[in-house]
Motif scaffolding. Structure first.
Motif, PDB file in Angstrom:
ATOM      1  N   LEU A  48     -13.651  14.158  15.369  1.00  0.00           N
ATOM      2  CA  LEU A  48     -14.486  14.246  14.171  1.00  0.00           C
ATOM      3  C   LEU A  48     -15.904  13.719  14.418  1.00  0.00           C
ATOM      4  O   LEU A  48     -16.749  13.797  13.533  1.00  0.00           O
ATOM      5  N   GLY A  49     -16.155  13.214  15.601  1.00  0.00           N
ATOM      6  CA  GLY A  49     -17.530  12.858  15.941  1.00  0.00           C
ATOM      7  C   GLY A  49     -18.315  14.068  16.417  1.00  0.00           C
ATOM      8  O   GLY A  49     -19.494  13.971  16.739  1.00  0.00           O
ATOM      9  N   PRO A  66     -16.369  13.644   7.674  1.00  0.00           N
ATOM     10  CA  PRO A  66     -15.631  13.053   8.791  1.00  0.00           C
ATOM     11  C   PRO A  66     -15.741  11.537   8.786  1.00  0.00           C
ATOM     12  O   PRO A  66     -16.821  10.987   8.684  1.00  0.00           O
ATOM     13  N   MET A  67     -14.596  10.869   8.919  1.00  0.00           N
ATOM     14  CA  MET A  67     -14.626   9.413   9.022  1.00  0.00           C
ATOM     15  C   MET A  67     -14.509   8.982  10.482  1.00  0.00           C
ATOM     16  O   MET A  67     -14.519   7.794  10.782  1.00  0.00           O
ATOM     17  N   GLY A  68     -14.349   9.952  11.355  1.00  0.00           N
ATOM     18  CA  GLY A  68     -14.301   9.637  12.792  1.00  0.00           C
ATOM     19  C   GLY A  68     -15.697   9.344  13.299  1.00  0.00           C
ATOM     20  O   GLY A  68     -16.672   9.633  12.619  1.00  0.00           O
ATOM     21  N   TRP A  69     -15.758   8.781  14.499  1.00  0.00           N
ATOM     22  CA  TRP A  69     -17.038   8.245  14.908  1.00  0.00           C
ATOM     23  C   TRP A  69     -17.657   8.984  16.084  1.00  0.00           C
ATOM     24  O   TRP A  69     -17.053   9.837  16.705  1.00  0.00           O
ATOM     25  N   LEU A  70     -18.870   8.611  16.396  1.00  0.00           N
ATOM     26  CA  LEU A  70     -19.696   9.325  17.379  1.00  0.00           C
ATOM     27  C   LEU A  70     -19.009   9.610  18.707  1.00  0.00           C
ATOM     28  O   LEU A  70     -19.155  10.672  19.280  1.00  0.00           O
ATOM     29  N   LYS A 124      -9.061  -5.607  20.852  1.00  0.00           N
ATOM     30  CA  LYS A 124      -9.700  -6.535  21.801  1.00  0.00           C
ATOM     31  C   LYS A 124      -8.659  -7.465  22.423  1.00  0.00           C
ATOM     32  O   LYS A 124      -8.702  -7.760  23.621  1.00  0.00           O
ATOM     33  N   PHE A 169     -10.758   2.773  14.158  1.00  0.00           N
ATOM     34  CA  PHE A 169     -10.705   1.925  12.983  1.00  0.00           C
ATOM     35  C   PHE A 169      -9.405   2.184  12.236  1.00  0.00           C
ATOM     36  O   PHE A 169      -9.128   3.306  11.853  1.00  0.00           O
ATOM     37  N   GLU A 229     -29.244  -1.219  19.037  1.00  0.00           N
ATOM     38  CA  GLU A 229     -28.775   0.054  18.476  1.00  0.00           C
ATOM     39  C   GLU A 229     -29.434   0.296  17.116  1.00  0.00           C
ATOM     40  O   GLU A 229     -29.561   1.429  16.668  1.00  0.00           O
ATOM     41  N   SER A 282     -18.572  -5.936  11.392  1.00  0.00           N
ATOM     42  CA  SER A 282     -17.973  -4.737  10.836  1.00  0.00           C
ATOM     43  C   SER A 282     -16.833  -4.266  11.714  1.00  0.00           C
ATOM     44  O   SER A 282     -16.564  -4.837  12.768  1.00  0.00           O
ATOM     45  N   HIS A 283     -16.193  -3.203  11.299  1.00  0.00           N
ATOM     46  CA  HIS A 283     -15.088  -2.666  12.089  1.00  0.00           C
ATOM     47  C   HIS A 283     -15.577  -2.043  13.395  1.00  0.00           C
ATOM     48  O   HIS A 283     -14.767  -1.623  14.217  1.00  0.00           O
ATOM     49  N   LEU A 284     -16.887  -1.969  13.596  1.00  0.00           N
ATOM     50  CA  LEU A 284     -17.412  -1.422  14.842  1.00  0.00           C
ATOM     51  C   LEU A 284     -17.487  -2.481  15.944  1.00  0.00           C
ATOM     52  O   LEU A 284     -17.872  -2.182  17.061  1.00  0.00           O
ATOM     53  N   GLY A 285     -17.152  -3.706  15.587  1.00  0.00           N
ATOM     54  CA  GLY A 285     -17.168  -4.767  16.593  1.00  0.00           C
ATOM     55  C   GLY A 285     -18.584  -5.257  16.850  1.00  0.00           C
ATOM     56  O   GLY A 285     -19.430  -5.258  15.954  1.00  0.00           O
ATOM     57  N   ASN A 295      -9.999  -4.109  15.091  1.00  0.00           N
ATOM     58  CA  ASN A 295     -10.990  -4.579  16.046  1.00  0.00           C
ATOM     59  C   ASN A 295     -10.477  -5.794  16.805  1.00  0.00           C
ATOM     60  O   ASN A 295     -10.554  -5.854  18.038  1.00  0.00           O
ATOM     61  N   ARG A 302     -23.359   8.617  11.306  1.00  0.00           N
ATOM     62  CA  ARG A 302     -22.424   9.680  10.965  1.00  0.00           C
ATOM     63  C   ARG A 302     -21.642   9.436   9.673  1.00  0.00           C
ATOM     64  O   ARG A 302     -21.348  10.362   8.936  1.00  0.00           O
ATOM     65  N   CYS A 303     -21.315   8.185   9.392  1.00  0.00           N
ATOM     66  CA  CYS A 303     -20.366   7.929   8.308  1.00  0.00           C
ATOM     67  C   CYS A 303     -21.016   7.499   6.997  1.00  0.00           C
ATOM     68  O   CYS A 303     -20.790   8.093   5.967  1.00  0.00           O
ATOM     69  N   ARG A 343     -18.633   1.751  29.189  1.00  0.00           N
ATOM     70  CA  ARG A 343     -19.791   2.650  29.280  1.00  0.00           C
ATOM     71  C   ARG A 343     -19.571   3.724  30.343  1.00  0.00           C
ATOM     72  O   ARG A 343     -20.477   4.106  31.073  1.00  0.00           O
ATOM     73  N   ALA A 388     -14.333   0.286  20.143  1.00  0.00           N
ATOM     74  CA  ALA A 388     -15.592   0.514  19.420  1.00  0.00           C
ATOM     75  C   ALA A 388     -15.578   1.828  18.642  1.00  0.00           C
ATOM     76  O   ALA A 388     -16.423   2.063  17.795  1.00  0.00           O
ATOM     77  N   GLU A 417     -24.595  -3.572  19.469  1.00  0.00           N
ATOM     78  CA  GLU A 417     -25.715  -4.177  20.184  1.00  0.00           C
ATOM     79  C   GLU A 417     -26.963  -4.170  19.310  1.00  0.00           C
ATOM     80  O   GLU A 417     -27.258  -3.172  18.649  1.00  0.00           O
ATOM     81  N   ARG A 477     -19.460   0.553  24.398  1.00  0.00           N
ATOM     82  CA  ARG A 477     -19.881  -0.753  24.922  1.00  0.00           C
ATOM     83  C   ARG A 477     -18.747  -1.759  25.000  1.00  0.00           C
ATOM     84  O   ARG A 477     -18.859  -2.776  25.663  1.00  0.00           O
ATOM     85  N   GLU A 478     -17.657  -1.485  24.247  1.00  0.00           N
ATOM     86  CA  GLU A 478     -16.519  -2.407  24.271  1.00  0.00           C
ATOM     87  C   GLU A 478     -15.267  -1.649  23.882  1.00  0.00           C
ATOM     88  O   GLU A 478     -15.343  -0.543  23.338  1.00  0.00           O
TER      89      GLU A 478
END
Lengths: 513, 126
Positions: free
Chosen positions: A219-220, A234-238, A161, A70, B101, B92-95, A157, B117-118, A177, A67, B98, A63-64
């Motif tokens: 890692l997502g 995993p500390m990685g994201w989706l 940005k 980290f 969500e 948070s660090h996810l910005g 973050n 996940r985390c 997106r 996102a 929405e 979305r941005e």
């Protein structure tokens, strides 16, 4: 005959060139450079390409921007911030540290380029709106404690940005997106387009001379992790699901070190989901000290003094399956609940623990009992009972504890040579406890073979023309694990991004001549 | 005397405390859409007329709830320096996550995005 040949040739050319044009029903646009992925590396690549005069599109599936990334800091060598504090460190010193750590199992020119350009990159990021500062203390004891601080802090973050905003100000286009799906190449194997799909189903076909893959690790993607034998939490994201790697490989880039990951730190993980447990904040003091650590069979597997190195403490767990246990008795627990633990906490600087030693932690017993219900903690009135509950091999475990208690008594660790100061607590007063601990994993780091220009290359080091890979998908810097050059991952992300932006723009210009 | 005062205390408990607990439980079970209705927020205050089935746009939520910054301020916690003690689900660090969500209007709240996940924060979401 000649006519037939010409006809055939033009037919082939028509077929080939049609690869770079989209089917009907798609949105078609034309750029010099398309960056796939808008994290730290992708945003940096997009900005530097735009500032180098290219027409740039940055696509991001979330979305941005930023996102799905980290970091709290990045490596910088001989930066303006260090010089302002009269800290002296040279790129070559850090390069040599990398040589040692990787045993030269790395791309030396890529490493040299990375440290060489880190200072100017940090200045450039700050100039473009990222807030970066040098902390007063090294953030981790082991990595840089003896050297000038190279870990430059930022809020990733805010930073990403800000870079994104500067990119748009420089005339760049951001498309959110939207997920890159394919990198197109022409008859000569050079990049000629990128296909992407929007969350709303819109199909895009971008004509471009350059594709920069900046999609982060994978890692997502638990399935990909399992397939590649990657263990731990995993500390990685989706969003980091490995799709960029696949696109680059399909476009002709060679695979390199796609299974290298950065195990870093340990934690307490929920049963079945591989997510961090709610008990992590409550019980982490028990896994930040060099007490008795055992693998799943109930045997020691490392010199627990290495708990003080966040990379080593996790690495040691990987060969024994990615998780193990800290084991202690009621006497130690009572001490932790009523006084200082007697041992420096390995996260003392990160958690701002006064005096570096944790304790007293009055709720520890209560929290352990609660965690027991979730199968994270086991308790036995005898060692045999604990072995049965935790799944240890009983006889080996009982002997291991007897041996360990002897080491504590004599002050000599005959097995792994742990320092005497760490041999504080025997496991002798019933009841006994075992708390499960899991290796954490920051990111995969590698996958696409690159040269020092960040060009994706084949196995003969010939570039796939117009294809670049940056940040965590670029393979060559890391040999096998988290390098103890603090902040190298984020540092490499931004440096490689900036360089790829500049290099790819030079490539675009060379085509126009 | 002791017995009487004990009885009085337990009566006070039944009269005063139990309904409070029960009310709190009911509050948490109530769907977000119902809560909004009770506060006088009508369906069409959030959903565009003619597009009632389409998900609410984030800006609509933010316009009443003081934007991301306002929400972040509301759930700000100082913490005691320990891990996650200053956890703020709205910063948070996810910005800018929405609203939808995590928060759902017509079904039970989902696990938060970061919990997919985390982490497992164990947050109770309205």
């Amino acid at each position: 005959m000649g006519k037939i040949k010409t006809f055939l040739m033009s037919f082939v050319l028509l077929m080939v060139s049609s690869l770079c044009f989209a089917a009907t029903g798609t949105v078609q646009q034309s750029y010099d450079v398309v960056v796939i992925g808008g994290g730290a590396s992708g945003a940096a690549a997009a900005l530097s390409a735009a500032q180098s005069g290219s027409k740039v599109l940055l696509i991001e599936k979330a979305r941005e921007l930023g996102a799905s990334q980290f970091s709290s800091g990045m490596m910088g060598v001989n930066t303006s911030l260090q010089r302002a504090r009269n800290m002296k460190i040279t790129p070559l010193e850090v390069f040599k540290q990398m040589e040692d750590y990787t045993h030269l199992f790395f791309n030396a020119r890529l490493a040299r380029t990375t440290v060489e350009h880190s200072a100017e990159t940090i200045d450039w990021l700050m100039k473009n709106g990222a807030k970066i500062w040098l902390p007063d203390m090294p953030q981790q004891f082991a990595h840089d404690a003896e050297k000038p601080i190279i870990y430059h802090r930022w809020n990733s973050n805010q930073g990403v940005k800000a870079i994104g905003a500067s990119f748009e100000k420089a005339g760049g286009t951001v498309l959110l997106r939207t997920t890159g799906s394919k990198i197109l190449t022409d008859a000569n194997g050079a990049v000629c387009g990128v296909e992407a799909v929007g969350d709303d189903g819109t199909k895009y076909s971008f004509k471009t001379k350059v594709a920069i893959v900046a999609t982060g690790g994978f890692l997502g993607n638990q399935k990909m992790m399992d397939d590649m034998g990657i263990v731990g939490h995993p500390m990685g994201w989706l969003y980091n699901d490995g799709d960029g790697l696949k696109m680059a490989w399909d476009a002709g880039a060679a695979k390199y070190h796609e299974t290298v990951t950065e195990y870093h730190g340990t934690g307490i993980v929920e049963k079945g989901t591989n997510k961090e447990s709610v008990f992590m904040p409550k019980l982490e003091s028990l896994i930040h000290v060099p007490i008795l650590w055992l693998d799943k069979t109930g045997q020691r597997y490392y010199n627990e003094h290495h708990v003080y190195d966040n990379a080593y403490v996790a690495n040691a767990l990987v060969p024994v399956g990615g998780s193990g246990f800290v084991v202690f008795d009621q006497a130690m627990l009572n001490k932790f609940m009523t006084s200082k633990t007697g041992m420096i906490d390995s996260f003392a600087n990160i958690r701002n623990i006064p005096g570096l030693e944790n304790g007293p932690i009055p709720n520890l017993q209560k929290d352990l009992e609660a965690a027991m219900k979730e199968g994270i903690v086991f308790k036995g009135n005898t060692l045999e009972e604990l072995a049965a509950k935790a799944g240890f091999h009983k006889d080996d475990f009982v002997k291991q504890v007897a041996d360990y208690n002897r080491y504590v008594k004599t002050g000599v660790d005959e097995q792994f040579g742990k320092p005497k100061a760490d041999l504080l607590y025997p496991v002798s007063k019933s009841p006994f406890y075992a708390l499960e601990v899991t290796a954490y994993n920051l990111t995969t780091i590698g996958g696409i073979r690159v040269n020092e220009k960040l060009e994706a290359v084949d196995n003969d080091m010939n570039p796939v023309k117009g294809l670049y890979a940056v940040g965590n998908v670029a393979g060559g810097l890391y040999s096998d694990s988290y390098m103890t050059v603090e902040g190298l991952t984020a540092g490499f992300a931004v440096v490689s991004g900036k360089l790829a932006g500049e290099n790819s723009s030079a490539y675009v210009k060379s085509l126009k001549k | 005397m002791k017995q009487i005062s004990r009885k009085i205390i337990s009566m006070i408990f039944v009269i005063c405390i139990v309904p409070v607990i029960a009310f709190a439980a009911a509050q948490n079970n109530e769907l977000l859409a119902q809560k909004h209705l009770k506060q006088g927020v009508a369906c069409t205050d959030c959903h565009a007329i003619g597009e009632e089935k389409a998900p609410v746009k984030v800006d609509t939520c933010l316009s009443c709830h003081d934007g991301y910054e306002g929400m972040a301020k509301k759930t700000e916690k100082k913490g005691d320096g320990t891990y996650l003690s200053n956890l703020n689900p709205h910063k948070s660090h996810l910005g800018n996550v929405e609203c939808t969500e995590c928060h759902k209007g017509h079904e039970k709240a989902a696990t938060t995005t970061c919990e997919k996940r985390c982490h497992t924060f164990g947050l109770v979401l309205p």
